[in-house]
Design a protein around this motif. Structure first.
Motif, short mmCIF file in Angstrom:
data_model
loop_
_atom_site.label_atom_id
_atom_site.label_comp_id
_atom_site.label_asym_id
_atom_site.label_seq_id
_atom_site.Cartn_x
_atom_site.Cartn_y
_atom_site.Cartn_z
N LYS A 222 -31.60 -70.01 7.80
CA LYS A 222 -30.40 -70.11 8.64
C LYS A 222 -30.20 -71.23 9.30
O LYS A 222 -28.97 -71.65 9.82
CB LYS A 222 -30.45 -68.98 9.72
CG LYS A 222 -30.72 -67.27 9.26
CD LYS A 222 -30.76 -66.43 10.34
CE LYS A 222 -30.90 -64.95 9.42
NZ LYS A 222 -31.20 -63.90 10.72
N ASP A 223 -30.91 -72.11 9.69
CA ASP A 223 -30.90 -73.29 10.40
C ASP A 223 -31.74 -74.50 9.78
O ASP A 223 -32.51 -73.94 8.92
CB ASP A 223 -30.93 -73.09 11.89
CG ASP A 223 -30.42 -74.10 12.77
OD1 ASP A 223 -29.70 -74.99 12.34
OD2 ASP A 223 -30.58 -74.12 13.85
N CYS B 224 -38.40 -74.45 13.47
CA CYS B 224 -37.21 -73.81 13.03
C CYS B 224 -36.74 -73.42 14.27
O CYS B 224 -37.64 -72.56 14.89
CB CYS B 224 -37.15 -72.86 12.05
SG CYS B 224 -35.79 -71.78 11.99
#
Length: 59
Positions: free
Chosen positions: A28-29, A46
């Protein structure tokens, strides 16, 4: 949770070279350096799933 579970050699090299890498755990990131006051390419974290990666230990 152990680190470097989903980290491959190619991703570890990209992290050491300070390139942007998407988290292999959640996807996601991008991963950010864990510390801002010492060697920044030693540990990456993360911001969403809070998994810590150590690219030097993998290689």
């Amino acid at each position: 949770m152990p680190s470097n579970i989903n980290l491959t050699r190619e991703l570890a090299i990209q992290l050491i070279r300070s390139q942007e890498v998407i988290c292999p755990n959640c996807g996601k990131d991008k991963l950010y350096p864990r510390y801002t006051y010492k060697k920044q390419n030693v540990e990456y974290k993360c911001p969403i799933c809070k998994v810590i990666y150590h690219p030097y230990k993998f290689i």
